[in-house]
Design an enzyme around this catalytic site. Sequence first.
Site, PDB file in Angstrom:
ATOM      1  N   GLY A  11       0.826  -1.212   0.000  1.00  0.00           N
ATOM      2  CA  GLY A  11       0.000   0.000   0.000  1.00  0.00           C
ATOM      3  C   GLY A  11       0.853   1.252   0.000  1.00  0.00           C
ATOM      4  CG  PHE A  14      -2.060   9.712   3.504  1.00  0.00           C
ATOM      5  CD1 PHE A  14      -1.518  10.974   3.327  1.00  0.00           C
ATOM      6  CD2 PHE A  14      -3.295   9.439   2.943  1.00  0.00           C
ATOM      7  CE1 PHE A  14      -2.186  11.939   2.602  1.00  0.00           C
ATOM      8  CE2 PHE A  14      -3.975  10.398   2.219  1.00  0.00           C
ATOM      9  CZ  PHE A  14      -3.423  11.660   2.049  1.00  0.00           C
ATOM     10  CB  VAL A  79      -1.137  -7.770  -1.833  1.00  0.00           C
ATOM     11  CG1 VAL A  79      -0.914  -8.806  -0.729  1.00  0.00           C
ATOM     12  CG2 VAL A  79       0.191  -7.137  -2.241  1.00  0.00           C
ATOM     13  CD  GLU A 170     -14.173  18.139   2.945  1.00  0.00           C
ATOM     14  OE1 GLU A 170     -13.455  18.660   3.790  1.00  0.00           O
ATOM     15  OE2 GLU A 170     -13.841  17.140   2.294  1.00  0.00           O
TER      16      GLU A 170
HETATM   17  C1  LIG Z   1     -13.279  10.825   0.230  1.00  0.00           C
HETATM   18  C2  LIG Z   1     -12.328  10.825   1.391  1.00  0.00           C
HETATM   19  C3  LIG Z   1     -12.013  12.019   2.024  1.00  0.00           C
HETATM   20  C4  LIG Z   1     -11.138  12.036   3.101  1.00  0.00           C
HETATM   21  N1  LIG Z   1     -10.826  13.232   3.683  1.00  0.00           N
HETATM   22  C5  LIG Z   1      -9.926  13.272   4.685  1.00  0.00           C
HETATM   23  C6  LIG Z   1      -9.532  14.516   5.269  1.00  0.00           C
HETATM   24  O1  LIG Z   1     -10.031  15.585   4.891  1.00  0.00           O
HETATM   25  N2  LIG Z   1      -8.585  14.500   6.259  1.00  0.00           N
HETATM   26  C7  LIG Z   1      -8.014  13.331   6.689  1.00  0.00           C
HETATM   27  O2  LIG Z   1      -7.154  13.365   7.562  1.00  0.00           O
HETATM   28  N3  LIG Z   1      -8.381  12.143   6.171  1.00  0.00           N
HETATM   29  C8  LIG Z   1      -9.313  12.084   5.185  1.00  0.00           C
HETATM   30  N4  LIG Z   1      -9.674  10.885   4.637  1.00  0.00           N
HETATM   31  C9  LIG Z   1      -9.093   9.649   5.201  1.00  0.00           C
HETATM   32  C10 LIG Z   1      -7.680   9.430   4.677  1.00  0.00           C
HETATM   33  O3  LIG Z   1      -7.663   9.538   3.273  1.00  0.00           O
HETATM   34  C11 LIG Z   1      -7.221   8.068   5.134  1.00  0.00           C
HETATM   35  O4  LIG Z   1      -7.221   8.069   6.541  1.00  0.00           O
HETATM   36  C12 LIG Z   1      -5.833   7.733   4.624  1.00  0.00           C
HETATM   37  O5  LIG Z   1      -5.813   7.692   3.222  1.00  0.00           O
HETATM   38  C13 LIG Z   1      -5.357   6.398   5.200  1.00  0.00           C
HETATM   39  O6  LIG Z   1      -4.091   6.114   4.722  1.00  0.00           O
HETATM   40  P1  LIG Z   1      -3.625   4.605   4.519  1.00  0.00           P
HETATM   41  O7  LIG Z   1      -2.166   4.665   4.243  1.00  0.00           O
HETATM   42  O8  LIG Z   1      -4.113   3.777   5.629  1.00  0.00           O
HETATM   43  O9  LIG Z   1      -4.424   4.091   3.246  1.00  0.00           O
HETATM   44  P2  LIG Z   1      -4.664   4.719   1.813  1.00  0.00           P
HETATM   45  O10 LIG Z   1      -4.169   6.109   1.722  1.00  0.00           O
HETATM   46  O11 LIG Z   1      -6.080   4.446   1.495  1.00  0.00           O
HETATM   47  O12 LIG Z   1      -3.733   3.829   0.874  1.00  0.00           O
HETATM   48  C14 LIG Z   1      -3.946   2.461   0.690  1.00  0.00           C
HETATM   49  C15 LIG Z   1      -3.185   2.018  -0.546  1.00  0.00           C
HETATM   50  O13 LIG Z   1      -3.260   0.614  -0.628  1.00  0.00           O
HETATM   51  C16 LIG Z   1      -3.470   0.231  -1.968  1.00  0.00           C
HETATM   52  N5  LIG Z   1      -4.114  -1.081  -1.961  1.00  0.00           N
HETATM   53  C17 LIG Z   1      -5.352  -1.390  -1.495  1.00  0.00           C
HETATM   54  N6  LIG Z   1      -5.577  -2.702  -1.597  1.00  0.00           N
HETATM   55  C18 LIG Z   1      -4.462  -3.246  -2.131  1.00  0.00           C
HETATM   56  C19 LIG Z   1      -4.077  -4.568  -2.461  1.00  0.00           C
HETATM   57  N7  LIG Z   1      -4.888  -5.630  -2.250  1.00  0.00           N
HETATM   58  N8  LIG Z   1      -2.867  -4.770  -3.024  1.00  0.00           N
HETATM   59  C20 LIG Z   1      -2.035  -3.729  -3.232  1.00  0.00           C
HETATM   60  N9  LIG Z   1      -2.335  -2.456  -2.927  1.00  0.00           N
HETATM   61  C21 LIG Z   1      -3.530  -2.216  -2.369  1.00  0.00           C
HETATM   62  C22 LIG Z   1      -4.333   1.328  -2.534  1.00  0.00           C
HETATM   63  O14 LIG Z   1      -4.226   1.406  -3.948  1.00  0.00           O
HETATM   64  C23 LIG Z   1      -3.771   2.563  -1.831  1.00  0.00           C
HETATM   65  O15 LIG Z   1      -2.752   3.178  -2.585  1.00  0.00           O
HETATM   66  C24 LIG Z   1     -10.563  10.834   3.552  1.00  0.00           C
HETATM   67  C25 LIG Z   1     -10.882   9.630   2.928  1.00  0.00           C
HETATM   68  C26 LIG Z   1     -11.761   9.623   1.864  1.00  0.00           C
HETATM   69  C27 LIG Z   1     -12.088   8.344   1.189  1.00  0.00           C
END
Ligand SMILES: Cc1cc2nc3c(=O)[nH]c(=O)nc-3n(C[C@H](O)[C@H](O)[C@H](O)COP(=O)(O)OP(=O)(O)OC[C@H]3O[C@@H](n4cnc5c(N)ncnc54)[C@H](O)[C@@H]3O)c2cc1C
Length: 425
Positions: A11, A14, A79, A170
């Site tokens: 992934g 962030f 994955v 939003e």
């Molecule tokens: C519409 C929306 C608005 C948001 N607004 C805010 C905000 O204003 N402020 C804030 O703080 N947070 C906000 N969030 C929440 C924030 O985006 C998440 O908390 C953050 O992205 C989490 O990060 P992460 O690294 O856990 O996962 P993500 O950023 O979701 O990254 C996960 C990654 O894993 C990859 N992936 C998924 N499944 C697989 C797999 N099986 N194999 C390989 N790769 C895979 C995906 O492609 C992605 O790149 C928002 C979320 C959404 C959906």
Amino acid sequence: MGVLPRVVIVGAGFGGLEVARGLARAPVEVIVVDRNNFHTFQPLLYQVATAGLNDADVAYAVRGLFHKQHNVDVRVGEVTGVDWAARSLTIADEPPLEFDHLVVGVGASVSFFGVAGADECAFPLYTLPDAVLLRNHILERFEAAAADPSLIDQGVLTFVVVGGGPTGVETAGALAELFAQVLRKDYPRVDVSRARVILVELDRRLLPPFTPASGKHALDVLTRMHVEVRTREQVERITPTSVSLASGEVIATCTLVWAAGVRANPLADVLGLEQGPGGRIVVGPDLRAPGQRDVWVVGDIALARDRKGDPLPQLAPVAMQGGRHIARQIKRALDGAPTKPFRYRNKGTMATIGRRAAVAELPGGIRLQGTLGWMAWLALHIYYLVGKRNRVSVLLNWMWMYLTWDRGPRLILRVGERDSVSRHG
Ligand SMILES: Cc1cc2nc3c(=O)[nH]c(=O)nc-3n(C[C@H](O)[C@H](O)[C@H](O)COP(=O)(O)OP(=O)(O)OC[C@H]3O[C@@H](n4cnc5c(N)ncnc54)[C@H](O)[C@@H]3O)c2cc1C
């Protein structure tokens, strides 16, 4: 496997990116695996869906982020599981990938809470294709109304947004602005004043995670923008042409934007690790999966807790701080030092409602709203955006919109069939 220990990060979100960056000077081989070749900045997806930003403004090619970090390699692949005995990942259509340390950071995916018809008819807003699909759909509804104005009576210009949290607020605000300021001019022969935006929230007020004052501000601003807000209301059934609410009201509409619920990415269900509410993987205080020495979980998919035992929210700063923490702990583990617990530092939460209208709640009880809150929101999002090019592009787009009231790409981009678009995270 090479001589250096291999850290595989699943992934490029962030959390995952911060782990990789944090290992820049560590004696490890880092491999970042993502189903896409790009990172998505989810907080601004709603602006792509409402023709405020280009899709490329909120995404960045992962390989481009590591030109100067030579211990990182990137793989594109889905994955599908882990072979714990062989300590290797299974990746669709690819050979297995062995690891010494594994970091799982695949985020969350949409949850429709079993609402009838949602899976087939609702528009989630979780991925870049989701946002482009929704933008296409909105513009196609206006084209339909232009071709046959009688369709307005059948709800072709009625847009229901479910979920009065930040994303729903939003999106509703951005839709109202798009209609009133831009599509009114794009479609001079359509009575755009008849377009409706209806925001449905289960709680008694908007923005439940924020203070009541912020929720009230959001309600006031949206009401001024002619958004119809229904609190203490619930969607029960969705069809291609209607939405039925718990109160008995049936709204004629072909558009329901789902901003209501998330659950852990389905990968969490196949890893065999302990799961908690929402399917999130339970982690120990240092963000390791319990019982696993070299398996770390970061971001939305992790069920980490604060000192009081409450689950940390699924927000970008939690994922980023968690990612930096995991990188430090992997380095400690490699040095044979004990790991330390993760402490999340809450720097505040924000939501924008529309032009010069936002709420920001900062530590120390500081609350900003209106223009000040909006400026804080703009600055923070520019700061957190991944990629310098994207920051410049988004800043220019926002300046352009602010000065001219014009919006960005109002393109109906049909890239693939509906079925080929992943709508589940
Ligand atoms: C519409 C929306 C608005 C948001 N607004 C805010 C905000 O204003 N402020 C804030 O703080 N947070 C906000 N969030 C929440 C924030 O985006 C998440 O908390 C953050 O992205 C989490 O990060 P992460 O690294 O856990 O996962 P993500 O950023 O979701 O990254 C996960 C990654 O894993 C990859 N992936 C998924 N499944 C697989 C797999 N099986 N194999 C390989 N790769 C895979 C995906 O492609 C992605 O790149 C928002 C979320 C959404 C959906």
